[in-house]
Design a protein around this motif. Structure first.
Motif, mmCIF file in Angstrom:
data_model
loop_
_atom_site.group_PDB
_atom_site.id
_atom_site.type_symbol
_atom_site.label_atom_id
_atom_site.label_comp_id
_atom_site.label_asym_id
_atom_site.label_seq_id
_atom_site.Cartn_x
_atom_site.Cartn_y
_atom_site.Cartn_z
ATOM 1 N N GLU A 135 31.753 74.530 110.630
ATOM 2 C CA GLU A 135 31.274 75.879 110.907
ATOM 3 C C GLU A 135 29.855 75.910 111.468
ATOM 4 N N ASN A 142 27.933 83.353 102.248
ATOM 5 C CA ASN A 142 29.043 83.819 103.098
ATOM 6 C C ASN A 142 30.081 82.721 103.347
ATOM 7 N N PHE A 143 29.965 81.600 102.606
ATOM 8 C CA PHE A 143 30.846 80.466 102.868
ATOM 9 C C PHE A 143 31.914 80.391 101.783
ATOM 10 N N TYR A 144 33.124 80.024 102.179
ATOM 11 C CA TYR A 144 34.247 80.008 101.231
ATOM 12 C C TYR A 144 34.174 78.822 100.254
ATOM 13 N N ASP A 145 33.465 77.762 100.590
ATOM 14 C CA ASP A 145 33.381 76.586 99.721
ATOM 15 C C ASP A 145 31.994 76.543 99.077
ATOM 16 N N LYS A 146 31.925 76.980 97.813
ATOM 17 C CA LYS A 146 30.649 76.971 97.097
ATOM 18 C C LYS A 146 30.631 75.955 95.946
ATOM 19 N N ILE A 167 39.783 72.664 98.780
ATOM 20 C CA ILE A 167 39.027 73.524 99.704
ATOM 21 C C ILE A 167 40.016 74.420 100.425
ATOM 22 N N GLN A 169 40.005 78.169 102.887
ATOM 23 C CA GLN A 169 39.321 79.358 103.416
ATOM 24 C C GLN A 169 40.015 80.631 102.965
ATOM 25 N N TYR A 170 41.325 80.508 102.722
ATOM 26 C CA TYR A 170 42.104 81.652 102.261
ATOM 27 C C TYR A 170 42.822 81.270 100.975
ATOM 28 N N LYS A 171 43.231 82.273 100.193
ATOM 29 C CA LYS A 171 43.870 82.018 98.908
ATOM 30 C C LYS A 171 45.224 81.344 99.059
ATOM 31 N N SER A 174 45.095 75.691 100.836
ATOM 32 C CA SER A 174 44.040 74.844 100.265
ATOM 33 C C SER A 174 44.309 73.407 100.679
#
Length: 588
Positions: A135, A142-146, A167, A169-171, A174
């Motif tokens: 990215e 604002n990042f999906y991987d915290k 990991i 980005q969407y539910k 993964s």
């Protein structure tokens, strides 16, 4: 006779069987040992090479971090520009160009290595920004991987560590990754390398060369399963993990009731463990086949030896039975010389020699044994009878009853009479039987109590004994005569306070009884006389003392028993009895 037959059968069986079986066993054992060692070493070498190759290939992937660490942790100019860029609110053209260069540098291994999912570069900054190969410049909020940032903050003390993560980005999607964290120790930051495990699975499957090998695994520093060439259920992995935690290096563990040989290779750089688990049956399949062949040969040898032994023993038993029949005839008194066979073999000579000596010796030997037994019994009872005056016991009991009636209750005199009655009752009841040490001590204490009433405070007695010995059996009236001897010959003539110490302890296979006093001692001439009597034959004596005890113990225990006397005039006398612990000697 059946017992004799079995003994001869067993002896002949061993005689026929041992030479053949020893040869087969030696050949089988040597073959098993050589083959087992060769197979084990070969498989060990093969598996260690395989694990080493997996380690080299995996570390080759992980080494993608090294050039990144060199750049982002040691090049101060680059680090300062990146940290300034991450913290800037506005970007100049120079910053944008520098960002493109850095982004191209960290994306290069990602584009070239399909097993790398992504790489993150982060320095502590107020904006919460970091660089991602997928990215670009990203803000953490604002990042999906915290999750990686939480691991970085939590594991503050570690320089490099590994996590298994998901990991997405969407539910609804993964990706499973193995994340390697490399802390930038000088710059307060971290480089995160996310690796796709499918490529390592593919590589491990190509390198697993043993067809029956159970599993090859890679574990991180926390013993988490990173990779495995086989699918493991949660229950199976928990059992494997528990067994591996107690194992260092190579060894054998049991999983689901099956033994496995474990070999390990450790990575010092990343603290990973590369483990191979091979079923023990696979290692031992050739030696087991040799063992089965040896066992089959042993069974055949055993059968042949059994048949030959049965034939030889049956023939020999007939001859032995004939000899036993002749002996029984002579023993029962109706022996006839007509039963003696002609001298045809070795058994005929044996029969003749037996019959020449048996009739003459059997009767005399029986009579001698009976006389010895009777003599010993008579001597023991004669010695014991010296201290068994029945009439005195009955008289004392009557006097005690009368005294209680006259005094309307117990007093010192009645107590003295009661203890004296107990002593006489103790000596009268079954004089030929052994008693426990506890009963013997109780009787001796009663005697001491009577003497203390008689002599007042002229002496005292100290008792020391091992309570574990209280159930041991000894000859009755052993302690009392020794204490009496100390009182009359040692303490009585002493002008000041006397002391007697009675000790009973275990010493090897003996029960050691010590009676020690601080009396006047024994004069040398008297001691010489005592030693002569102790070492001589027994004769009747009116004294109830040292010699009486010695003779009774010697008659009971024989030469295993011994007495030792230590004395010094005006200092005291010590008498030591070493009585064999018959129960322990018998068990040994």
């Amino acid at each position: 006779m059946r017992f004799i037959e079995k003994r001869f059968f067993f002896k002949d069986f061993v005689l026929f069987l041992i030479p053949t079986m020893i040869s087969l066993l030696i050949i089988g054992i040597l073959s098993f040992a050589v083959t087992h060692n060769f197979v084990k070493q070969e498989i060990r070498h093969s598996n260690l090479n395989m694990l080493g190759q997996i380690k080299e290939n995996v570390e080759l992937m992980l080494n993608e971090l090294d050039p990144l660490v060199i750049l982002f942790d040691t090049d101060s100019e680059v680090v300062m520009k990146i940290r300034s860029f991450l913290s800037s609110k506005e970007f100049s053209m120079e910053n944008v160009n520098f960002y493109r260069i850095v982004q191209s540098f960290i994306k290069a291994p990602t584009n070239a290595r399909p097993y790398i999912h992504s790489i993150y570069v982060y320095y502590n900054n107020d904006m919460g920004r970091f660089l991602s190969t997928r990215e670009g410049l990203v803000e953490l909020n604002n990042f999906y991987d915290k999750q990686w940032y939480q691991d970085f903050v939590t594991d503050e003390d570690q320089l490099m560590w590994t996590k298994i993560r998901q990991i997405g980005q969407y539910k609804f999607e993964s990706t499973k990754v193995i994340t390697i964290y490399r802390r930038l120790s000088l710059r307060q930051g971290v480089i995160v390398l996310n690796i796709l495990p499918d490529y390592i699975h593919m590589m491990m499957s190509e390198l697993t060369i043993q067809p029956n090998q159970a599993v090859v695994m890679i574990l991180n520093e926390d013993d988490e399963l990173l990779f495995s060439n086989r699918s493991l259920s949660t229950e199976l992995w928990d059992e494997i993990k528990e067994k591996l935690s107690a194992l260092e290096g190579e060894g054998t563990i049991t999983i689901q009731d099956k033994p496995y040989v474990v070999m390990q290779v450790h990575s010092a750089k990343y603290n990973w463990r590369y483990i191979s688990m091979v079923p023990q049956t696979f290692l031992y399949r050739v030696p087991i086949q040799l063992s089965n062949i040896t066992l089959f040969s042993l069974v055949i040898s055993f059968t042949l030896a059994l048949s030959l032994t049965y034939y030889v023993t049956s023939k020999k038993y007939l001859q032995i039975a004939r000899i036993m029949k002749i002996i029984d005839s002579a023993k029962n008194g109706y022996f006839s010389p007509a039963v003696v066979p002609e001298k045809k073999d070795e058994y005929s000579y044996i029969i003749e020699e037996i019959l020449n000596n048996f009739i003459e010796q059997h009767y005399l030997k029986t009579q001698l044994s009976e006389r010895k037994y009777r003599l010993k019994t008579m001597e023991l009872l004669a010695l014991q009878s010296q201290i068994n005056p029945h009439f005195l016991f009955n008289t004392l009991h009557t006097i005690n009853c009368k005294l209680l009636l006259l005094t309307k209750g117990p007093n010192e005199i009645s107590d003295m009479l009661e203890k004296l009655s107990d002593i006489l009752d103790y000596s009268l009841s079954h004089p030929e039987k052994m008693v426990t040490l506890e009963k013997e001590i109780t009787n001796a204490r009663n005697y001491v109590d009577i003497q203390k009433i008689r002599y007042g405070e002229q002496f005292d007695v100290l008792w020391e004994y091992d309570e574990r010995l209280l159930d041991k059996k000894i000859v009755k009236m052993t302690l009392q005569p020794l204490i009496e001897n100390s009182i009359y010959h040692g303490i009585k003539n002493k002008p000041n306070m006397g002391l007697i110490k009675v000790k009973v302890f275990k010493q090897r296979n003996f029960i050691k009884i010590s009676v020690i006093d601080n009396g006047v001692g024994i004069p040398p001439d008297k001691l010489q006389q005592i030693h002569e009597k102790l070492n001589g034959d027994w004769g009747y004596s009116e004294e109830i003392g040292l010699l009486n005890v010695h003779y009774r113990l010697k008659l009971t225990y024989g030469e295993d028993y011994r007495m030792v006397i230590r004395t010094k005039q005006n200092l005291g006398t010590a008498i030591y009895l070493y009585i064999p612990d018959v129960e322990e000697m018998t068990s040994e």
